[in-house]
Motif scaffolding. Structure first.
Motif, PDB file in Angstrom:
ATOM      1  N   MET A  32      32.946  41.558  44.030  1.00 56.50           N
ATOM      2  CA  MET A  32      34.259  42.038  43.620  1.00 56.50           C
ATOM      3  C   MET A  32      34.118  42.842  42.335  1.00 56.50           C
ATOM      4  O   MET A  32      33.964  42.279  41.250  1.00 56.50           O
ATOM      5  CB  MET A  32      35.228  40.864  43.414  1.00 56.50           C
ATOM      6  N   PRO A  33      34.117  44.183  42.429  1.00 55.72           N
ATOM      7  CA  PRO A  33      34.118  45.028  41.235  1.00 55.72           C
ATOM      8  C   PRO A  33      35.548  45.297  40.777  1.00 55.72           C
ATOM      9  O   PRO A  33      36.500  44.756  41.347  1.00 55.72           O
ATOM     10  CB  PRO A  33      33.455  46.312  41.739  1.00 55.72           C
ATOM     11  N   ILE A  45      33.188  45.436  35.753  1.00 57.40           N
ATOM     12  CA  ILE A  45      32.585  44.104  35.804  1.00 57.40           C
ATOM     13  C   ILE A  45      32.651  43.658  37.250  1.00 57.40           C
ATOM     14  O   ILE A  45      33.715  43.734  37.877  1.00 57.40           O
ATOM     15  CB  ILE A  45      33.299  43.108  34.860  1.00 57.40           C
ATOM     16  N   THR A  46      31.521  43.258  37.796  1.00 53.23           N
ATOM     17  CA  THR A  46      31.434  42.827  39.188  1.00 53.23           C
ATOM     18  C   THR A  46      30.943  41.395  39.230  1.00 53.23           C
ATOM     19  O   THR A  46      30.014  41.032  38.507  1.00 53.23           O
ATOM     20  CB  THR A  46      30.461  43.722  39.981  1.00 53.23           C
ATOM     21  N   VAL A  47      31.552  40.586  40.085  1.00 58.35           N
ATOM     22  CA  VAL A  47      31.092  39.226  40.343  1.00 58.35           C
ATOM     23  C   VAL A  47      30.596  39.180  41.782  1.00 58.35           C
ATOM     24  O   VAL A  47      31.252  39.706  42.684  1.00 58.35           O
ATOM     25  CB  VAL A  47      32.202  38.196  40.118  1.00 58.35           C
ATOM     26  N   LEU A  70      22.223  47.799  42.649  1.00 57.51           N
ATOM     27  CA  LEU A  70      23.253  48.693  43.174  1.00 57.51           C
ATOM     28  C   LEU A  70      24.604  48.445  42.508  1.00 57.51           C
ATOM     29  O   LEU A  70      25.340  49.379  42.191  1.00 57.51           O
ATOM     30  CB  LEU A  70      23.373  48.524  44.687  1.00 57.51           C
ATOM     31  N   LEU A  71      24.934  47.191  42.301  1.00 57.17           N
ATOM     32  CA  LEU A  71      26.220  46.852  41.687  1.00 57.17           C
ATOM     33  C   LEU A  71      26.224  47.167  40.195  1.00 57.17           C
ATOM     34  O   LEU A  71      27.250  47.572  39.636  1.00 57.17           O
ATOM     35  CB  LEU A  71      26.529  45.370  41.913  1.00 57.17           C
ATOM     36  N   SER A  93      28.575  45.837  34.366  1.00 56.64           N
ATOM     37  CA  SER A  93      27.866  44.566  34.310  1.00 56.64           C
ATOM     38  C   SER A  93      28.118  43.742  35.572  1.00 56.64           C
ATOM     39  O   SER A  93      29.067  43.989  36.317  1.00 56.64           O
ATOM     40  CB  SER A  93      28.277  43.778  33.066  1.00 56.64           C
ATOM     41  N   VAL A  94      27.240  42.775  35.815  1.00 55.00           N
ATOM     42  CA  VAL A  94      27.303  41.944  37.020  1.00 55.00           C
ATOM     43  C   VAL A  94      27.128  40.482  36.639  1.00 55.00           C
ATOM     44  O   VAL A  94      26.267  40.144  35.826  1.00 55.00           O
ATOM     45  CB  VAL A  94      26.211  42.345  38.036  1.00 55.00           C
ATOM     46  N   GLU A  95      27.964  39.644  37.223  1.00 54.30           N
ATOM     47  CA  GLU A  95      27.823  38.198  37.091  1.00 54.30           C
ATOM     48  C   GLU A  95      27.669  37.605  38.493  1.00 54.30           C
ATOM     49  O   GLU A  95      28.334  38.036  39.438  1.00 54.30           O
ATOM     50  CB  GLU A  95      29.053  37.581  36.404  1.00 54.30           C
TER      51      GLU A  95
END
Length: 275
Positions: A124-125, A135-137, A155-156, A161-163
Motif C-alpha cells: 500500500m503506497p 511511504i509504502t507498507v 521496486l517499491l 520509504s518502505v516498511e
C-alpha cells in the motif's frame, strides 16, 4: 531492509499492469534509478502521452503473452474494480515462480493468488510517491523467497520509504492511515484557508498561507528527529494564540475524536472492499 537490490540488477522482464498516476510514478522511479527500459512491459489500455513517450526508449506497451512469455515480476497497479474485470488476463503472463507485487487497495493476497498465481507481495503506497516522498507498507505471502522480497523492496523503494509487516490484517489500518492520509492533510490546508478567509484575510493570501504552512510544517516534521508532539509543544506558548486554538482542536469534540472516527471509517471500508 538495508540490502535493497539495485534496480539495474533485477531479473527481467518486468511487467507493470496499470500505468495511471501511481503506476506511472513507480515506472518513472524505476527508470530514473537505472532499470533498463527494454526489460519493462506496460499493460495500459489508455496510456498517457508520458507513457507513450517511453516506448521510444524501449518500454513495451501492451504486448501479448506470446511476446513476453512468463515475466519475472508482475506489478499490479490497477484499480480494484478493474482487477475484477481485467485481472484474469494477467494470468497468462505469470508463471508459478513469478513475483506478483500488488498495490491495489482492499485486495487481499488470497484474491491476487487466485487470479494471477505466482508469489504475491501486497503493498500500500500513497500519493507522495509521485514526487519520491511516498511511504509504502508491504506484506509477503509465505511462498515469497528472500530474493523476491528484495526485488519487491527495491521496486517499491523507488518512490519513497518502505516498511514491512508480517500480519496482513494490519493492511486495512495502513490503508486508512497512510494510503488515505494525504487527503486528510490536503483537507487541513483547504479548511485552514477557509478559516483564514472567515477571519478576514483575502482569499488568495489565506490559501497561500495555509498551503505553505502545511507544506513547510510537513518538511520540518520530515527533517526533525523530534516526535510530532514535541514539535507541537515547541510552537505553543502558555496562554498564547496557539494555545487558544489548540484548546479547540484538542477539546472533547476536537481533532483526536474526529481523526479516530475517520480512520475507523476508512479501515471498515478497506475491509468491505476485500469481500
Amino acid at each position: 531492509m538495508n540490502n535493497t537490490q539495485p534496480l539495474a540488477q533485477i531479473q527481467r522482464p518486468i511487467m507493470l499492469a496499470g500505468a495511471g498516476k501511481m503506476g506511472g510514478a513507480m515506472l518513472s522511479g524505476w527508470l530514473a534509478r537505472g532499470l533498463e527500459p527494454r526489460g519493462v512491459s506496460v499493460i495500459e489500455p489508455d496510456p498517457s502521452d508520458d507513457i507513450r513517450a517511453l516506448v521510444t526508449k524501449g518500454v513495451r506497451l501492451n504486448p501479448s503473452p506470446g511476446e513476453t512469455g512468463n515475466v519475472a515480476t508482475l506489478v499490479v497497479a490497477l484499480k480494484p474494480q478493474m482487477f475484477r474485470e481485467a485481472g484474469a488476463g494477467l494470468k497468462a503472463f505469470a508463471g508459478p515462480s513469478t513475483l506478483v507485487v500488488s498495490i491495489m487497495a482492499g485486495t487481499p493476497i488470497a484474491a491476487i493468488e487466485q487470479v494471477c498465481g505466482g508469489a504475491v507481495v501486497r503493498a500500500m503506497p500513497n500519493t507522495p510517491a509521485a514526487i519520491g516522498r511516498g511511504i509504502t507498507v508491504a506484506v509477503a505471502a509465505t511462498n515469497v523467497s528472500g530474493s523476491q522480497r528484495e526485488v519487491a523492496d527495491a521496486l517499491l523503494r523507488a518512490t519513497g520509504s518502505v516498511e514491512w509487516i508480517d500480519d496482513e490484517q494490519l493492511m486495512d489500518a495502513v490503508t486508512a492511515v497512510s494510503g488515505s492520509g494525504p487527503a486528510y492533510v490536503f483537507l487541513l490546508a483547504e479548511e485552514l484557508a477557509r478559516a483564514g478567509v472567515a477571519a478576514g484575510l483575502p482569499a488568495g493570501l489565506a490559501e497561500k498561507l495555509a498551503r505553505e504552512t502545511v507544506a513547510g510544517s510537513g518538511e520540518l516534521l520530515h527533517r526533525s528527529q523530534s516526535p510530532a508532539a514535541t514539535l507541537r509543544q515547541n510552537v505553543t506558548s502558555p496562554g498564547g494564540t496557539t494555545a487558544a486554538a489548540l484548546g479547540v482542536l484538542m477539546g472533547p469534540d476536537g481533532l483526536q475524536q474526529i481523526m479516530m472516527r475517520a480512520v475507523a471509517a476508512a479501515t471498515r471500508r478497506s475491509r468491505e472492499l476485500a469481500k
